[in-house]
Scaffold this active site. Structure first.
Site, mmCIF file in Angstrom:
data_model
loop_
_atom_site.group_PDB
_atom_site.id
_atom_site.type_symbol
_atom_site.label_atom_id
_atom_site.label_comp_id
_atom_site.label_asym_id
_atom_site.label_seq_id
_atom_site.Cartn_x
_atom_site.Cartn_y
_atom_site.Cartn_z
ATOM 1 C CD GLU B 133 -3.146 -0.045 -0.613
ATOM 2 O OE1 GLU B 133 -3.344 -0.566 -1.090
ATOM 3 O OE2 GLU B 133 -3.490 1.719 -0.330
ATOM 4 C CE1 TYR B 139 6.913 3.225 -6.224
ATOM 5 C CE2 TYR B 139 7.515 4.703 -7.699
ATOM 6 C CZ TYR B 139 7.756 3.399 -6.844
ATOM 7 O OH TYR B 139 8.356 2.882 -6.205
#
Lengths: 161, 172
Positions: B133, B139
């Site tokens: 996570e 990202y």
């Protein structure tokens, strides 16, 4: 059906281009000759060829290809990434795809590679079934790895100080 | 305040690179999968045709006489798609736990994105484990698309044993 598999050379460029355009439904492949057949190529190609008597009605004897390049795994070291594998529809089901992959596997092992990676779209069930029958495994399914990409504006933004 | 700097990896860094590769693999509970050796890292990264490139993040010790310590790295290489052109592929990216929150990770990513653009790459690609996570969010916050989720991309792999089987011609 008789066919042969070999490494592609500059003379094969036009046929590779033709097949890329069909297999990916695109109108052009930029700089193929320069990027694949100059002194330091970015990628490599193996070609499947049939004898003259099996040529297509347009006169083609080059009827399949695999395009790959060297990559690296931080766990295993040298690897190969296969970007494209394509056999013209009328030549499928005769072992050409298997033979192309076998050649890529031989070249991979000769170059000291430990694994061969590639991506398949999950809606492409025939391809997925073919690959799984050849002994590979689905990394996304088993390890939960997702392929991610940053491009265009997102990439430009990331590059800002 | 911890000063850090980024630089290109050199042959002398291979043992630190392997150390960080193993730390990252351990974080993913995959440490036993790492069979890469320092010798391979040396030959493959610093020979005539490198298979990979690395940038290193190091911090200065408390005293100026201390050796700098390697605390982060990114391993990457260039890939190619005849349709979209060159891509920068980010293979591994890691900052040691005790050095997080200093902006080292963001700086590495900025450096790589800049390099991607300078070398005329059209994108930067990488894989992330869906259960990671913190990384997925890191990202996505920066505009990465999840091609597996959005376009159904699945990564498939032939390991060494299955490669050998495939390379062996069938019995006639």
């Amino acid at each position: 059906m008789d066919f042969s598999i070999r490494a592609a050379s500059l003379d094969d460029c036009k046929d590779i281009m033709r097949m890329i355009m069909v297999s990916r439904h695109v109108r052009a492949a930029r700089n193929l000759e320069q990027d694949g057949f100059s002194k330091n190529p970015f990628f490599h190609v193996v070609i499947a060829e049939v004898p003259e008597q099996h040529r297509t009605k347009e006169g083609h004897t080059k009827i399949g290809y695999a395009l790959y390049f060297y990559s690296y795994s931080s766990w295993k070291g040298r690897s190969i990434y296969m970007l494209d594998l394509y056999v013209m529809p009328e030549f499928r089901g005769k072992g050409v795809g298997k033979a192309l992959m076998s050649k890529v596997a031989q070249l991979a092992l000769a170059a000291g590679c430990h694994q061969l990676n590639f991506t398949v779209a999950d809606w492409n069930k025939p391809s997925m079934d073919f690959y799984l029958s050849q002994g590979c495994f689905d990394v996304t399914a088993s390890l939960g790895y997702h392929c991610m990409r940053c491009e265009g504006e997102a990439l430009e933004h990331l590059a800002q100080p | 305040k911890m000063e850090y700097k980024l630089r290109k990896a050199e042959p002398r860094d291979v043992s630190d690179i392997l150390r960080l590769v193993k730390e990252l693999a351990k974080y993913e509970e995959m440490e036993h999968q790492v069979t890469l050796t320092e010798q391979e890292l040396l030959e493959d990264g610093f020979g005539d045709t490198p298979f990979y490139h690395c940038i290193i993040a190091e911090i200065q010790g408390a005293n100026s006489s201390d050796e700098p310590k390697v605390v982060g790295f990114a391993m990457y290489y260039f890939t190619y798609d005849p349709w979209v052109g060159k891509q920068l592929y980010l293979e591994d990216f890691y900052v040691m736990d005790e050095c997080r929150g200093l902006g080292i990770g963001s700086e590495i990513l900025r450096h790589l994105s800049n390099l991607a653009m300078k070398t005329r790459c059209t994108g930067m690609m990488f894989v992330v484990a869906e259960n990671n996570e913190p990384s997925v969010q890191f990202y996505k916050r920066r505009g990465a698309e999840d091609l597996s989720q959005e376009e159904g991309w699945r990564l498939f792999r032939f390991d060494k044993d299955s490669l050998v089987k495939m390379a062996t011609p069938p019995e006639e």
